[in-house]
Design a protein around this motif. Sequence first.
Motif, PDB file in Angstrom:
ATOM      1  N   ILE A 391      21.416 -59.241  66.141  1.00 23.29           N
ATOM      2  CA  ILE A 391      22.439 -60.265  66.288  1.00 23.29           C
ATOM      3  C   ILE A 391      22.365 -60.840  67.696  1.00 23.29           C
ATOM      4  O   ILE A 391      21.688 -60.287  68.579  1.00 23.29           O
ATOM      5  N   HIS A 392      23.035 -61.939  67.911  1.00 23.45           N
ATOM      6  CA  HIS A 392      23.028 -62.593  69.221  1.00 23.45           C
ATOM      7  C   HIS A 392      23.575 -61.638  70.289  1.00 23.45           C
ATOM      8  O   HIS A 392      24.621 -61.009  70.103  1.00 23.45           O
ATOM      9  N   GLY A 393      22.853 -61.533  71.400  1.00 19.50           N
ATOM     10  CA  GLY A 393      23.291 -60.687  72.499  1.00 19.50           C
ATOM     11  C   GLY A 393      22.822 -59.251  72.414  1.00 19.50           C
ATOM     12  O   GLY A 393      22.971 -58.501  73.386  1.00 19.50           O
ATOM     13  N   GLU A 394      22.269 -58.846  71.263  1.00 25.38           N
ATOM     14  CA  GLU A 394      21.779 -57.472  71.120  1.00 25.38           C
ATOM     15  C   GLU A 394      20.396 -57.367  71.767  1.00 25.38           C
ATOM     16  O   GLU A 394      19.519 -58.189  71.526  1.00 25.38           O
ATOM     17  N   THR A 395      20.200 -56.357  72.595  1.00 23.13           N
ATOM     18  CA  THR A 395      18.975 -56.228  73.382  1.00 23.13           C
ATOM     19  C   THR A 395      17.808 -55.773  72.519  1.00 23.13           C
ATOM     20  O   THR A 395      17.917 -54.740  71.829  1.00 23.13           O
ATOM     21  N   PRO A 396      16.680 -56.488  72.541  1.00 22.58           N
ATOM     22  CA  PRO A 396      15.467 -56.033  71.835  1.00 22.58           C
ATOM     23  C   PRO A 396      14.743 -54.984  72.675  1.00 22.58           C
ATOM     24  O   PRO A 396      13.721 -55.266  73.308  1.00 22.58           O
ATOM     25  N   ALA A 397      15.260 -53.766  72.666  1.00 20.00           N
ATOM     26  CA  ALA A 397      14.784 -52.723  73.583  1.00 20.00           C
ATOM     27  C   ALA A 397      13.306 -52.413  73.376  1.00 20.00           C
ATOM     28  O   ALA A 397      12.550 -52.264  74.342  1.00 20.00           O
ATOM     29  N   ILE A 398      12.874 -52.308  72.124  1.00 22.08           N
ATOM     30  CA  ILE A 398      11.476 -51.953  71.862  1.00 22.08           C
ATOM     31  C   ILE A 398      10.557 -53.099  72.282  1.00 22.08           C
ATOM     32  O   ILE A 398       9.498 -52.875  72.871  1.00 22.08           O
ATOM     33  N   LEU A 399      10.954 -54.325  71.980  1.00 21.40           N
ATOM     34  CA  LEU A 399      10.146 -55.476  72.387  1.00 21.40           C
ATOM     35  C   LEU A 399      10.013 -55.528  73.902  1.00 21.40           C
ATOM     36  O   LEU A 399       8.922 -55.784  74.435  1.00 21.40           O
ATOM     37  N   ASN A 400      11.114 -55.296  74.613  1.00 26.62           N
ATOM     38  CA  ASN A 400      11.056 -55.282  76.071  1.00 26.62           C
ATOM     39  C   ASN A 400      10.074 -54.230  76.570  1.00 26.62           C
ATOM     40  O   ASN A 400       9.277 -54.486  77.488  1.00 26.62           O
ATOM     41  N   LEU A 401      10.126 -53.050  75.967  1.00 24.07           N
ATOM     42  CA  LEU A 401       9.241 -51.968  76.399  1.00 24.07           C
ATOM     43  C   LEU A 401       7.785 -52.279  76.071  1.00 24.07           C
ATOM     44  O   LEU A 401       6.891 -52.065  76.906  1.00 24.07           O
ATOM     45  N   VAL A 402       7.529 -52.814  74.890  1.00 28.16           N
ATOM     46  CA  VAL A 402       6.151 -53.116  74.479  1.00 28.16           C
ATOM     47  C   VAL A 402       5.549 -54.189  75.381  1.00 28.16           C
ATOM     48  O   VAL A 402       4.407 -54.068  75.851  1.00 28.16           O
ATOM     49  N   SER A 403       6.304 -55.260  75.637  1.00 22.32           N
ATOM     50  CA  SER A 403       5.772 -56.324  76.487  1.00 22.32           C
ATOM     51  C   SER A 403       5.515 -55.817  77.905  1.00 22.32           C
ATOM     52  O   SER A 403       4.515 -56.193  78.536  1.00 22.32           O
ATOM     53  N   LEU A 404       6.387 -54.931  78.398  1.00 16.75           N
ATOM     54  CA  LEU A 404       6.170 -54.360  79.726  1.00 16.75           C
ATOM     55  C   LEU A 404       4.930 -53.489  79.756  1.00 16.75           C
ATOM     56  O   LEU A 404       4.102 -53.588  80.677  1.00 16.75           O
ATOM     57  N   LEU A 405       4.774 -52.624  78.751  1.00 17.01           N
ATOM     58  CA  LEU A 405       3.617 -51.733  78.720  1.00 17.01           C
ATOM     59  C   LEU A 405       2.311 -52.507  78.566  1.00 17.01           C
ATOM     60  O   LEU A 405       1.298 -52.165  79.180  1.00 17.01           O
ATOM     61  N   LEU A 406       2.330 -53.564  77.765  1.00 18.26           N
ATOM     62  CA  LEU A 406       1.121 -54.381  77.615  1.00 18.26           C
ATOM     63  C   LEU A 406       0.745 -55.049  78.930  1.00 18.26           C
ATOM     64  O   LEU A 406      -0.433 -55.110  79.294  1.00 18.26           O
ATOM     65  N   PHE A 407       1.746 -55.533  79.653  1.00 18.21           N
ATOM     66  CA  PHE A 407       1.459 -56.168  80.941  1.00 18.21           C
ATOM     67  C   PHE A 407       0.945 -55.143  81.946  1.00 18.21           C
ATOM     68  O   PHE A 407      -0.010 -55.426  82.692  1.00 18.21           O
ATOM     69  N   VAL A 408       1.547 -53.970  81.966  1.00 18.07           N
ATOM     70  CA  VAL A 408       1.065 -52.912  82.874  1.00 18.07           C
ATOM     71  C   VAL A 408      -0.363 -52.538  82.536  1.00 18.07           C
ATOM     72  O   VAL A 408      -1.210 -52.358  83.428  1.00 18.07           O
ATOM     73  N   ALA A 409      -0.669 -52.411  81.243  1.00 14.21           N
ATOM     74  CA  ALA A 409      -2.039 -52.074  80.837  1.00 14.21           C
ATOM     75  C   ALA A 409      -3.015 -53.165  81.266  1.00 14.21           C
ATOM     76  O   ALA A 409      -4.126 -52.875  81.741  1.00 14.21           O
ATOM     77  N   ALA A 410      -2.609 -54.415  81.117  1.00 18.09           N
ATOM     78  CA  ALA A 410      -3.476 -55.513  81.553  1.00 18.09           C
ATOM     79  C   ALA A 410      -3.687 -55.473  83.064  1.00 18.09           C
ATOM     80  O   ALA A 410      -4.810 -55.693  83.551  1.00 18.09           O
ATOM     81  N   CYS A 411      -2.640 -55.171  83.819  1.00 20.82           N
ATOM     82  CA  CYS A 411      -2.773 -55.090  85.277  1.00 20.82           C
ATOM     83  C   CYS A 411      -3.689 -53.935  85.680  1.00 20.82           C
ATOM     84  O   CYS A 411      -4.478 -54.064  86.632  1.00 20.82           O
ATOM     85  N   LEU A 412      -3.595 -52.813  84.976  1.00 21.11           N
ATOM     86  CA  LEU A 412      -4.487 -51.698  85.274  1.00 21.11           C
ATOM     87  C   LEU A 412      -5.941 -52.077  85.005  1.00 21.11           C
ATOM     88  O   LEU A 412      -6.838 -51.712  85.781  1.00 21.11           O
ATOM     89  N   ALA A 413      -6.173 -52.807  83.919  1.00 24.46           N
ATOM     90  CA  ALA A 413      -7.537 -53.247  83.626  1.00 24.46           C
ATOM     91  C   ALA A 413      -8.042 -54.213  84.704  1.00 24.46           C
ATOM     92  O   ALA A 413      -9.189 -54.132  85.145  1.00 24.46           O
ATOM     93  N   ILE A 414      -7.172 -55.123  85.140  1.00 24.51           N
ATOM     94  CA  ILE A 414      -7.559 -56.065  86.200  1.00 24.51           C
ATOM     95  C   ILE A 414      -7.825 -55.315  87.497  1.00 24.51           C
ATOM     96  O   ILE A 414      -8.777 -55.616  88.234  1.00 24.51           O
ATOM     97  N   GLY A 415      -6.983 -54.320  87.807  1.00 25.59           N
ATOM     98  CA  GLY A 415      -7.204 -53.521  89.005  1.00 25.59           C
ATOM     99  C   GLY A 415      -8.517 -52.767  88.953  1.00 25.59           C
ATOM    100  O   GLY A 415      -9.222 -52.654  89.971  1.00 25.59           O
TER     101      GLY A 415
END
Length: 572
Positions: A391-415
């Motif tokens: 519903i409106h205003g409800e936090t997509p907790a799993i989506l937030n975590l997945v997008s963060l982990l994917l970005f961290v993984a990409a940064c580790l690969a770039i590093g």
Amino acid sequence: MAPQSSGGRGGGTRAVSPAPLAPDLRSADDRDKPSRNDSLASQLSTVVGGPVGDHALIGRVRVWTPLRVLFLFTLIFLALGWASKAGCIQQTDGPDGRPTLDWHNGRQYIAMCYSDTVPLYGAERLDEGAFPYKKQWTEETPDGGTETRYMEYPVLSGLYQYLGMQIAKTWDASPLPGALQVVIYFNVIAVGLALAWLVTVWASAMLAGRRIWDAALIACSPLVLVHAFTNFDAIATALAATALLAWARRRPALAGLLLGLGGAAKLYPLLLLGPIVVLCLRADPMHRVPGFGSGLMRVRDIGSGSALRTWVRRTPARIDLLSLRPLGAAAVTVAAATGTWIAVNLPIAVLFPDGWREFFRLNTTRHADPDSIYNVITSFTGWQGFDGRLIHGETPAILNLVSLLLFVAACLAIGYIALTAPRRPRVAQLCFLVVAAFLLTNKVWSPQYSLWLVPLAVLALPHRRILLAWMTIDALVWVPRMFYYLGLDRKGLPEQWFTGTVILRDLAVIALCAVIVRQIYRTDEDLVRRDDVDDPVGGVLDRTPDPLRPWLPELLRPGRIANRYDAPLIRR
């Protein structure tokens, strides 16, 4: 000095020089000449007389210097960009006979002139003269409830809107020619954004070095036509570009200050700190190494063999990283950026904590944006997302975590690429990869975010045809987006037409990343590094030796490093 003349032996017609010869007749022959080495530029140059001559003196023009030509190109494209939005500031008579904006029947989508700045003037209560972050209001939610709202932008962007509002109201109260207050506000904001994009072009041209004409791709980008005035992102691109210029000129404190200001306007300038730190970690740990024999020795002189083993044996196991020149510069930049961001945000956070938190609250509770990769998957498969229906205003907790982990993984690969590539990558290359990874993995990719990539792409990969192809694809996403927002009931387009073009845009950005990674490993294909150039954006990294770094694990050391220290230092 009198004009010089010359004539034949028989005293025929004499040719007189129009002005005294300059005392310095040297030619900047090392400057890149796109009209001679790029087929696209060569064809375009026929409009102004064709490619530059074989014996032309480069860099001797007094008036039409490359930078002034770039500014002219930029102003032309900014004017066209303003014209593309002008349809949304046209006035008409409302039902009560008073003038109002002509946004009836989805005109902003049909004319494809939509700009956030116009509706935000009322939506953020700027029309009331309210101070952002202090003013609160109540809005109805889609589920029938209500919520308390504040200014939703980072501090510097919010204050820029407030300043634009004050100028617009002052203009409206003056005897100067008038219009609707929101129209004046849009034009005031547009002037500031245009100046910011001119700064972006200037800084990028300075960073391009001998390839100054590459900045023409920034000035004439199709994305400028569409998104220069869609939102406030040109402020962040100007601060990010000038920060890289300060870094290139070995002023790390100024670079950090500008990155901190950029982070207070939009998040992405702070992402550029990562590539700087990683490349400094890889760089020459000491220009002069204590503890070797009775004196000091340069790292490039101890690159292999017994000398290196002797240095490792006599050097303490703990190395004070902040005492090393590249890492010290990186530490100063990070500290300055952090301090500046805090200094800008702290007054608002203390005085109006709820208003200051609004930006972070909305980014946390926001669902997948229409042109994020997660919504694209939903569009074609019917997938309900990681969190299911919310519903409106409800936090997509799993989506937030997945997008963060994917970005961290990409940064580790770039590093990993940055540390293990045979030769240290250029700063612009890693900056583009990090920002592209952020956009591709994030749950939000607003259309104007693509402007973030334009200067970085030109500095990282100056292949004109490739970049123009990507920019054109990205700019054209705007067309199905507008007609998707128009709605099927108004003869708009189905969602898949829009999300299909988003896939093309994402694939184009991924292709750019792949080419950049290839050139990191095959530096002979890197156009920037030709003619004995190392890294024009490198600053303290430019022409710095690329050491073995024995204090890092073997897995994180560069490949194919034998005899690299015997090579002469590269000139800029």
